[in-house]
Design an enzyme around this catalytic site. Structure first.
Site, PDB file in Angstrom:
ATOM      1  N   GLY A 279      23.864  46.794  66.081  1.00  0.00           N
ATOM      2  CA  GLY A 279      24.590  45.544  65.881  1.00  0.00           C
ATOM      3  C   GLY A 279      24.845  44.799  67.173  1.00  0.00           C
ATOM      4  O   GLY A 279      25.903  44.192  67.359  1.00  0.00           O
ATOM      5  N   ALA A 280      23.860  44.784  68.071  1.00  0.00           N
ATOM      6  CA  ALA A 280      24.079  44.266  69.422  1.00  0.00           C
ATOM      7  C   ALA A 280      23.655  42.817  69.583  1.00  0.00           C
ATOM      8  O   ALA A 280      23.564  42.333  70.717  1.00  0.00           O
ATOM      9  CB  ALA A 280      23.328  45.138  70.432  1.00  0.00           C
TER      10      ALA A 280
ATOM     11  N   TYR B 298      36.986  49.429  53.540  1.00  0.00           N
ATOM     12  CA  TYR B 298      36.674  49.248  54.965  1.00  0.00           C
ATOM     13  C   TYR B 298      37.456  50.248  55.807  1.00  0.00           C
ATOM     14  O   TYR B 298      36.902  50.894  56.710  1.00  0.00           O
ATOM     15  CB  TYR B 298      37.004  47.822  55.395  1.00  0.00           C
ATOM     16  CG  TYR B 298      36.860  47.595  56.887  1.00  0.00           C
ATOM     17  CD1 TYR B 298      35.599  47.481  57.466  1.00  0.00           C
ATOM     18  CD2 TYR B 298      37.980  47.507  57.712  1.00  0.00           C
ATOM     19  CE1 TYR B 298      35.456  47.290  58.833  1.00  0.00           C
ATOM     20  CE2 TYR B 298      37.846  47.306  59.076  1.00  0.00           C
ATOM     21  CZ  TYR B 298      36.586  47.195  59.633  1.00  0.00           C
ATOM     22  OH  TYR B 298      36.452  47.008  60.989  1.00  0.00           O
TER      23      TYR B 298
END
Length: 310
Positions: free
Chosen positions: A23-24, A179
């Protein structure tokens, strides 16, 4: 004498090291990747959207002239994609010094991954669990290597995790609770992984959370709230949220500070750990329950089909 605050300037040289960051392409993950590249690391941006990943890589190479930045397709909501990405990494990198499990989804509707798992738990925990297990022998080859998993202060919000109903098939679905459980699982995974690594070599597992970072995820979470909440939040936003560059500091410290110990958890020092410079923080009492950690580990192995090296 005032206490010294840890900043990105304290990141030691990363020349010769390989860092894989999920997720960069945006937010905290992007800032983490950029800081490591500036310090000389060869950085792999493991992202779902390769085009956005390439755009992020170009921005990083502009900021860090001559940086070694590559893009790898990885969809954590697909175990087939996780396996393919891990195989490519094992082929192209004989060793990995840093694996930073940063990517995640937040407050989604009740959806499932490609493999039928509740989306937030399946992506945030199971995807990273499988990726780490598939890469661990490569990580173990690197001296002083680390697995850093990014959790959230929100891991406290969901109440007790129901290990018998991780897919929310018998309960009314709560996107916030789901979450929170996925982020609690990130911490339990870190603590159990560190226990399994202890005494074997100098590889360690560490956790971090960014606090209240002004990123796409935080803006999405606010947009789901009632209008009166959104109006009130607009007033206090500057007091609770910090730029993504600051939000990346706990991860960077967990990944690079020589004083870090395995099993530690880093977050902002400020009020309610919402903003500020990184320090060691405590997670919820449930996260330290060893029996639950071990049971979650066993369930995760069964669900993903990934067994960690003995």
């Amino acid at each position: 004498m005032p206490r010294q605050r840890w900043t990105a300037n304290d990141v030691p040289s990363q020349h010769g090291r390989v860092a894989v960051i999920t997720g960069a392409n945006t937010g905290v993950g992007f800032e983490t990747a950029k800081a490591l590249a500036v310090r000389g690391a060869a950085v792999v941006l493991a992202v779902r959207d390769v085009d956005k990943g390439r755009q992020a890589a170009a921005q990083i190479t502009d900021a860090a002239n001559g940086a070694d930045v590559t893009v790898l397709r990885l969809d954590l909501a697909s175990l087939a994609s996780v396996r393919a990405a891990a195989e490519e990494l094992r082929t192209t990198h004989p060793r990995i010094d840093l694996l930073i499990n940063n990517a995640g989804v937040m407050y989604t509707p009740q959806l499932t991954t490609d493999d039928g798992f509740e989306l937030q738990f399946g992506t945030n925990h199971l995807g990273h669990f499988a990726l780490t297990g598939l890469l661990l022998d490569t990580i173990l080859r690197a001296p002083r290597s680390r697995v850093v998993t990014v959790s959230s202060a929100g891991h406290r919000q969901g109440g007790p995790m129901d290990l018998d109903d991780l897919n929310w098939t018998t309960r009314s679905y709560g996107r916030v609770a789901a979450y929170a459980h996925s982020k609690l699982a990130n911490l339990m995974f870190t603590y159990e992984l560190q226990r399994r690594l202890s005494g074997r070599n100098d590889t360690m597992a560490v956790a971090a959370h960014p606090g209240g970072s002004d990123t796409g995820g935080s803006r999405t979470s606010v947009s789901l709230q009632p209008a009166i909440f959104r109006a009130a939040f607009a007033v206090v936003r500057p007091m609770l949220l910090q730029p993504a560059e600051m939000g990346a500091l706990p991860t960077l410290r967990a990944a690079t500070d020589p004083s870090v110990a395995g099993g530690q958890y880093y977050g902002p020092e400020g009020f309610m750990e919402s903003k500020g410079h990184p320090k060691v923080v405590r997670s919820s009492p449930q996260s330290y329950d060893v029996a639950t950690q071990r049971r979650l580990w066993s369930i995760s192995e069964d669900l993903t089909g990934v067994r960690f090296p003995a």
